[in-house]
Scaffold this active site. Structure first.
Site, mmCIF file in Angstrom:
data_model
loop_
_atom_site.group_PDB
_atom_site.id
_atom_site.type_symbol
_atom_site.label_atom_id
_atom_site.label_comp_id
_atom_site.label_asym_id
_atom_site.label_seq_id
_atom_site.Cartn_x
_atom_site.Cartn_y
_atom_site.Cartn_z
ATOM 1 N N THR A 165 23.383 -6.159 31.713
ATOM 2 C CA THR A 165 22.702 -4.935 32.160
ATOM 3 C C THR A 165 23.161 -4.633 33.582
ATOM 4 O OG1 THR A 165 20.876 -6.219 33.044
ATOM 5 C CG2 THR A 165 20.661 -5.449 30.785
ATOM 6 N N LYS B 222 5.689 10.311 42.113
ATOM 7 C CA LYS B 222 4.241 10.350 41.885
ATOM 8 C C LYS B 222 3.569 11.071 43.049
ATOM 9 C CE LYS B 222 4.486 6.375 38.949
ATOM 10 N NZ LYS B 222 5.481 5.328 39.157
ATOM 11 N N TRP C 14 2.818 13.528 38.073
ATOM 12 C CA TRP C 14 4.190 13.035 38.010
ATOM 13 C C TRP C 14 5.176 14.189 38.029
ATOM 14 C CZ3 TRP C 14 4.909 8.316 34.250
ATOM 15 C CH2 TRP C 14 4.047 7.295 34.669
ATOM 16 N N GLU D 151 20.727 -2.718 26.130
ATOM 17 C CA GLU D 151 19.895 -3.553 25.257
ATOM 18 C C GLU D 151 19.819 -3.014 23.831
ATOM 19 O OE1 GLU D 151 19.225 -2.680 28.316
ATOM 20 O OE2 GLU D 151 18.030 -4.175 29.395
HETATM 21 P P1 AMP Z 1 22.552 1.385 30.549
HETATM 22 O O1 AMP Z 1 21.950 0.185 29.946
HETATM 23 O O2 AMP Z 1 23.274 1.109 31.816
HETATM 24 O O3 AMP Z 1 23.369 2.141 29.580
HETATM 25 O O4 AMP Z 1 21.347 2.337 30.993
HETATM 26 C C1 AMP Z 1 20.371 2.749 30.075
HETATM 27 C C2 AMP Z 1 19.489 3.782 30.712
HETATM 28 O O5 AMP Z 1 20.239 4.964 31.007
HETATM 29 C C3 AMP Z 1 18.377 4.270 29.827
HETATM 30 O O6 AMP Z 1 17.287 3.392 29.795
HETATM 31 C C4 AMP Z 1 18.045 5.604 30.464
HETATM 32 O O7 AMP Z 1 17.219 5.448 31.605
HETATM 33 C C5 AMP Z 1 19.391 6.098 30.915
HETATM 34 N N1 AMP Z 1 19.930 7.042 29.936
HETATM 35 C C6 AMP Z 1 20.824 6.808 28.961
HETATM 36 N N2 AMP Z 1 21.102 7.938 28.279
HETATM 37 C C7 AMP Z 1 20.357 8.912 28.829
HETATM 38 C C8 AMP Z 1 20.162 10.314 28.577
HETATM 39 N N3 AMP Z 1 20.838 10.962 27.632
HETATM 40 N N4 AMP Z 1 19.286 10.977 29.337
HETATM 41 C C9 AMP Z 1 18.586 10.367 30.327
HETATM 42 N N5 AMP Z 1 18.724 9.065 30.620
HETATM 43 C C10 AMP Z 1 19.599 8.343 29.884
#
Ligand code: AMP
Length: 546
Positions: free
Chosen positions: A186, A443, A448, A331
């Site tokens: 991650t 917030k 929000w 994940e």
């Molecule tokens: P990662 O594990 O680095 O791919 O990050 C995942 C996170 O990216 C998710 O939990 C979201 O917060 C954000 N994310 C992924 N796709 C989108 C999307 N289309 N719109 C908004 N946030 C996104």
């Protein structure tokens, strides 16, 4: 119980490349290489070289279950490792070269990688970290003998030499489909990154679901160019889906600027692509400045962060490229939702259809999701109530690598759910919309404010290249929105003009309290805006009137 009487054929990654070899042997894989040229191969040849990789890593003493790391761009050699390493029963660990060197070394040590295969671009990183990575026994430069670099610091092996010495006779072993196949960490904006260990089963199921018509809709008629790196959640699964469906693959290597991408799209007749919004910003800046049109590109997947409505419109209305707004995370392998229409949406107006596409979309089969309040109670699917987004399914993490504590939340019925850390709404048709990352929500006096909404309004202004909205401390309201903005080159805009642009687009109390113009917004290792860094930078910022 009566048992079914069907074959127990395990779902294995080797099956994908075997299928592509048998049914799509002549379909091309085209790569822009670090060597500076464009390389062409086919699924048949890829399969042959993947078998050589399997023999070569066996020859290096890598045993099934051990981790083999890569530090590489999108390219055919990386793809050979995807199949050769996983197919032989070891786990492929794709490292993100955009992380700082200490973090890369930390991750390698945590994963206990036994070998590391790298593109020459990354030799300086390798030389910096090698002495700190005790588990790594082999450092392999993914290049041929003539171009092998000399290194006084690391004992390097040559990829093409290893392959040349390896037989292409290799029978892919059949084993339990729950065996680990690959691993990704991650992004770890807080604390240490955590390892997610995918299995053969999760990967094959994810690929099948990703290819579906209402997901990415991929087939043997497609030519896919994954801009999303193979080190960012396995390029969102595309290196597995493409051989599954027999699509042509085009890899951009390290040249991700607008011109290089556009030229490759055109030269290879790419029909479909995928990447984060920041990449498309560069591409669209190039097409806009040079008045270019895509001649074959029909659709692109945009995810990783929210696709700004202005980008969605531009792609679809001016360029005729359909945007598939998708959401997922490391994940989740990563695909969770994709915004595609149902039949009944044909009756909607163009504006109503766009409004649906701004949402992150419907869950693909296999992904179960729900939103809950602070007490864990289910919230209604009315498109208004927002809460913590929880997910479960066969390609969603159960435990992190080496972590004893389960990340899952157990509901009243005893089911485990993965808390995504996202805050979302879900409407009656099942379209999920991310309000915010829970730690990015502003917030303000108990209400929000979605930072995504505020940023989308800012980037819809023609003078704005990029915008991040973060919370600034406020004595009365706790937090108020502060907008950090990068202007487009040669564009003029003042704080007052930008704030006036919000009129009628969001509620009055949601309009940012202040605007700061900067030269650049820091980006994280996967191309997302690093709001943690911005919050740190502006932690003592005094809002006007505060
Ligand atoms: P990662 O594990 O680095 O791919 O990050 C995942 C996170 O990216 C998710 O939990 C979201 O917060 C954000 N994310 C992924 N796709 C989108 C999307 N289309 N719109 C908004 N946030 C996104």
């Amino acid at each position: 119980m009566l048992h079914g009487q069907m074959m127990q054929t395990p779902l294995l990654i080797s099956g994908l490349i075997e299928h592509a070899d048998r049914h799509h042997p002549d379909v091309e894989i085209v790569s822009r290489r670090v060597e500076g040229d464009v390389h062409r191969t086919t699924y048949r040849d890829l399969h042959r070289r993947a078998r050589q990789v399997a023999n070569a890593i066996g020859g290096l003493g890598i045993k099934p279950g051990e981790r083999v790391a890569t530090l590489a761009w999108n390219g055919y050699r990386h793809l050979e490792l995807y199949f050769g390493v996983s197919g032989s029963g070891s786990a492929l660990h794709t490292l993100n070269p955009r992380l700082i060197a200490e973090q890369i070394a930390w991750i390698i040590n945590d994963a206990e990688d036994q070998a590391l295969f790298f593109d020459l671009t990354f030799l300086p990183i390798i030389e910096g970290i090698a002495s700190h990575c005790k588990s790594v026994r082999h450092w392999v430069a993914m290049i041929d003998k003539e171009k092998m670099p000399a290194s006084s610091k690391v004992n390097l092996l040559c990829y093409e030499d290893l392959l040349a010495a390896a037989s292409d006779h290799f029978a892919w072993p059949q084993f339990d489909e729950n065996t680990a196949s690959s691993m990704c960490y991650t992004s770890g904006t807080t604390g240490h990154p955590k390892g997610v260990l995918y299995s053969h089963r999760s990967t094959v199921l994810h690929s099948m679901a990703a290819a579906l018509p209402d997901a990415l809709n991929l087939s043997a008629r497609d030519c896919i160019l994954p801009v999303v790196p193979m080190f960012h959640v396995n390029a969102w699964g595309l290196p597995y889906v493409a051989p599954m469906v027999g699509a042509k693959l085009v890899f951009p290597g390290g040249a991700l600027d607008g011109k290089s991408l556009f030229d490759l799209f055109e030269a290879e007749k790419v029909t479909c692509s995928a990447g984060v919004p920041t990449v498309w910003q560069g591409l669209l800046a190039h097409t806009e400045a040079n008045n270019l049109r895509f001649s074959t590109m029909r659709r692109t997947v945009i995810g990783g962060s929210a696709c700004p409505p202005s980008m969605l419109r531009l792609f679809q209305e001016k360029y005729g490229v359909q945007v598939l707004h998708a959401w997922g995370m490391t994940e989740m392998s990563p695909l969770g939702t994709v915004s595609t229409f149902k039949g009944k949406h044909d009756a909607l107006s163009a504006e109503q259809r766009l409004a649906l596409q701004y949402k992150q979309g419907r869950a693909i089969f296999g992904v179960d999701m729900k939103i809950v309040d602070a007490d864990g109670q289910d919230l209604p699917w009315d498109g208004k109530a927002f809460g913590d987004l929880l997910v479960r399914g066969p390609w969603i993490v159960d435990r992190y690598f080496k972590q004893a504590d389960s990340p899952l939340r157990t509901d009243a019925g005893g089911q485990g759910w993965f808390p995504t850390g996202d805050v979302a709404t879900i409407d009656a048709d099942g379209f999920m919309q991310i309000t915010d990352r829970s730690k990015d929500v502003i917030k303000s006096g108990g209400e929000w404010i979605s930072s995504i909404d505020i940023e989308n309004v800012a980037v819809s202004h023609p003078a704005v290249a990029m915008a991040a909205c973060i919370a600034a401390r406020h004595p009365k309201w706790d937090e108020r929105p502060l907008l950090v903005v990068v202007r487009k080159p040669n564009a003029q805009i003042t704080r007052e003009q930008l704030l006036a642009h919000y009129e009628g687009k969001v509620a009055r109390w949601q309009v940012p309290d202040d605007v700061v113009f900067v030269d650049a917004i820091p980006l994280g290792a996967t191309g997302k805006m690093l709001k943690t860094r911005l919050r740190e930078q502006f932690k003592d910022y005094r809002l006007p009137g505060a």
